[in-house]
Design an enzyme around this catalytic site. Sequence first.
Site, PDB file in Angstrom:
ATOM      1  N   ASN A  43       0.878  -1.174   0.000  1.00  0.00           N
ATOM      2  CA  ASN A  43       0.000   0.000   0.000  1.00  0.00           C
ATOM      3  C   ASN A  43       0.912   1.220   0.000  1.00  0.00           C
ATOM      4  O   ASN A  43       1.509   1.545   1.023  1.00  0.00           O
ATOM      5  CB  ASN A  43      -0.894  -0.032   1.255  1.00  0.00           C
ATOM      6  CG  ASN A  43      -1.729   1.231   1.385  1.00  0.00           C
ATOM      7  OD1 ASN A  43      -1.768   2.065   0.476  1.00  0.00           O
ATOM      8  ND2 ASN A  43      -2.401   1.382   2.519  1.00  0.00           N
TER       9      ASN A  43
ATOM     10  N   LYS B  95       0.153   4.227  -0.195  1.00  0.00           N
ATOM     11  CA  LYS B  95      -0.469   5.407   0.438  1.00  0.00           C
ATOM     12  C   LYS B  95      -0.226   6.636  -0.445  1.00  0.00           C
ATOM     13  O   LYS B  95      -0.238   6.516  -1.670  1.00  0.00           O
ATOM     14  CB  LYS B  95       0.032   5.577   1.874  1.00  0.00           C
ATOM     15  CG  LYS B  95      -0.172   4.288   2.685  1.00  0.00           C
ATOM     16  CD  LYS B  95      -0.004   4.468   4.162  1.00  0.00           C
ATOM     17  CE  LYS B  95      -0.210   3.131   4.863  1.00  0.00           C
ATOM     18  NZ  LYS B  95      -0.173   3.199   6.304  1.00  0.00           N
TER      19      LYS B  95
ATOM     20  N   HIS C 266      -9.510   1.494   4.752  1.00  0.00           N
ATOM     21  CA  HIS C 266      -8.255   1.600   5.495  1.00  0.00           C
ATOM     22  C   HIS C 266      -8.501   2.464   6.736  1.00  0.00           C
ATOM     23  O   HIS C 266      -9.291   3.400   6.695  1.00  0.00           O
ATOM     24  CB  HIS C 266      -7.171   2.220   4.616  1.00  0.00           C
ATOM     25  CG  HIS C 266      -5.821   2.064   5.219  1.00  0.00           C
ATOM     26  ND1 HIS C 266      -5.365   2.902   6.221  1.00  0.00           N
ATOM     27  CD2 HIS C 266      -4.855   1.148   5.016  1.00  0.00           C
ATOM     28  CE1 HIS C 266      -4.163   2.500   6.591  1.00  0.00           C
ATOM     29  NE2 HIS C 266      -3.829   1.440   5.884  1.00  0.00           N
TER      30      HIS C 266
ATOM     31  N   GLU D 238      -6.889   4.731   7.960  1.00  0.00           N
ATOM     32  CA  GLU D 238      -6.641   6.167   7.739  1.00  0.00           C
ATOM     33  C   GLU D 238      -7.870   6.823   7.116  1.00  0.00           C
ATOM     34  O   GLU D 238      -8.137   8.009   7.333  1.00  0.00           O
ATOM     35  CB  GLU D 238      -5.389   6.341   6.864  1.00  0.00           C
ATOM     36  CG  GLU D 238      -4.132   6.054   7.682  1.00  0.00           C
ATOM     37  CD  GLU D 238      -2.988   5.425   6.915  1.00  0.00           C
ATOM     38  OE1 GLU D 238      -2.987   5.485   5.671  1.00  0.00           O
ATOM     39  OE2 GLU D 238      -2.091   4.859   7.572  1.00  0.00           O
TER      40      GLU D 238
ATOM     41  N   GLU E 144      -5.632  -4.855  10.473  1.00  0.00           N
ATOM     42  CA  GLU E 144      -4.573  -3.866  10.683  1.00  0.00           C
ATOM     43  C   GLU E 144      -4.829  -3.128  11.996  1.00  0.00           C
ATOM     44  O   GLU E 144      -5.611  -2.179  12.031  1.00  0.00           O
ATOM     45  CB  GLU E 144      -4.565  -2.849   9.539  1.00  0.00           C
ATOM     46  CG  GLU E 144      -4.268  -3.445   8.178  1.00  0.00           C
ATOM     47  CD  GLU E 144      -3.635  -2.426   7.236  1.00  0.00           C
ATOM     48  OE1 GLU E 144      -2.585  -2.748   6.670  1.00  0.00           O
ATOM     49  OE2 GLU E 144      -4.168  -1.318   7.089  1.00  0.00           O
TER      50      GLU E 144
ATOM     51  N   GLY F 217       2.545   2.162  10.882  1.00  0.00           N
ATOM     52  CA  GLY F 217       3.515   3.247  10.761  1.00  0.00           C
ATOM     53  C   GLY F 217       4.248   3.568  12.055  1.00  0.00           C
ATOM     54  O   GLY F 217       4.932   4.572  12.156  1.00  0.00           O
TER      55      GLY F 217
ATOM     56  N   SER G 232       3.266  -2.354  10.331  1.00  0.00           N
ATOM     57  CA  SER G 232       4.710  -2.506  10.524  1.00  0.00           C
ATOM     58  C   SER G 232       5.220  -3.894  10.145  1.00  0.00           C
ATOM     59  O   SER G 232       6.071  -4.456  10.835  1.00  0.00           O
ATOM     60  CB  SER G 232       5.112  -2.144  11.956  1.00  0.00           C
ATOM     61  OG  SER G 232       4.781  -0.788  12.225  1.00  0.00           O
TER      62      SER G 232
ATOM     63  N   GLY H  36       4.997   1.186   4.787  1.00  0.00           N
ATOM     64  CA  GLY H  36       6.337   1.761   4.648  1.00  0.00           C
ATOM     65  C   GLY H  36       7.335   0.881   3.910  1.00  0.00           C
ATOM     66  O   GLY H  36       8.065   1.356   3.028  1.00  0.00           O
TER      67      GLY H  36
HETATM   68  P1  13P Z   1       2.978   0.268   7.749  1.00  0.00           P
HETATM   69  O1  13P Z   1       3.461  -1.018   7.128  1.00  0.00           O
HETATM   70  O2  13P Z   1       3.742   1.456   7.301  1.00  0.00           O
HETATM   71  O3  13P Z   1       2.852   0.148   9.232  1.00  0.00           O
HETATM   72  O4  13P Z   1       1.489   0.491   7.178  1.00  0.00           O
HETATM   73  C1  13P Z   1       0.575  -0.530   7.264  1.00  0.00           C
HETATM   74  C2  13P Z   1      -0.626  -0.163   6.491  1.00  0.00           C
HETATM   75  O5  13P Z   1      -1.367   0.718   6.853  1.00  0.00           O
HETATM   76  C3  13P Z   1      -0.873  -0.910   5.235  1.00  0.00           C
HETATM   77  O6  13P Z   1      -2.134  -0.628   4.741  1.00  0.00           O
END
Ligand code: 13P
Length: 259
Positions: A13, A15, A98, A100, A170, A176, A216, A238
């Site tokens: 992802n 983002k 998601h 977010e 998640e 993150g 993560s 990430g």
């Molecule tokens: P990270 O791997 O950066 O923690 O993000 C996870 C995520 O939100 C994947 O959709």
Amino acid sequence: MSSPLRKPLIAGNWKMHLTLAQSLELARAVRDGVGDAASEVALCVPFTALALVAETLRGSRVRLGAQDLHWETQGAFTGEISPVQLVDAGATMTIIAHSERRRYFNETDEAVNKKLRAALAAKLVPILCIGETLEEREAQRTFKVLQTQLEGGLKGFAPVDLAPLVIAYEPVWAIGTGKTATPDQAQQAHLFVRKTCARLYGEGFASGCRILYGGSVKADNVDRLMAEPDIDGALVGGDSLKAASFLRIVHFQAPAAAR
Ligand code: 13P
């Protein structure tokens, strides 16, 4: 180890990251490095990069996904992107709900349900995200939150319609932050999600439904996570932005050797 009924899926992802030039470079590197990985591989890229990355991935085994969609096929919805437009741009998957989007854009389970219906109607594989915040976990509400998100998001479907569905667990506190859920914490949540799916839509659906872990996921923890029986893949933020780390995750080590 994930059941043979379920082919592992490793999805990146991206983002809101990368220019077109950077997207092209990363997509090429992933395409060229995926080789004979045992898992299915997907890149969920920003809307603006979809068509370009689709060209790069054409003919390869890396699938292209979006990160969100609107539930209408067209109309006066300024700033939104429809499932028809995603398919037109070359996507075959899309992330939905998601955390977010739930958190910063007030996405409700009702909206999630409409998006899921629209994605399935357009033959896009939906990756439905669910997960608890740290506060909810500390208040022992994790399972309750997962249950509410699943019941709300999956309301009103026939099991046969949900066959393509992928779920991503998640935990918000792990996204993150570098704080991955332990394999045991993740496995417990995944098992609960699978049992809830069985209660809602039957054992057949639940045993075939892929449940990814996200939060993560890194090159150095993926092997242990993938060793758990109900973890069928990863949704990677990430570490999907660098070819080397993402490809290491794609080529996770056989679970038996990881233990
Ligand atoms: P990270 O791997 O950066 O923690 O993000 C996870 C995520 O939100 C994947 O959709």
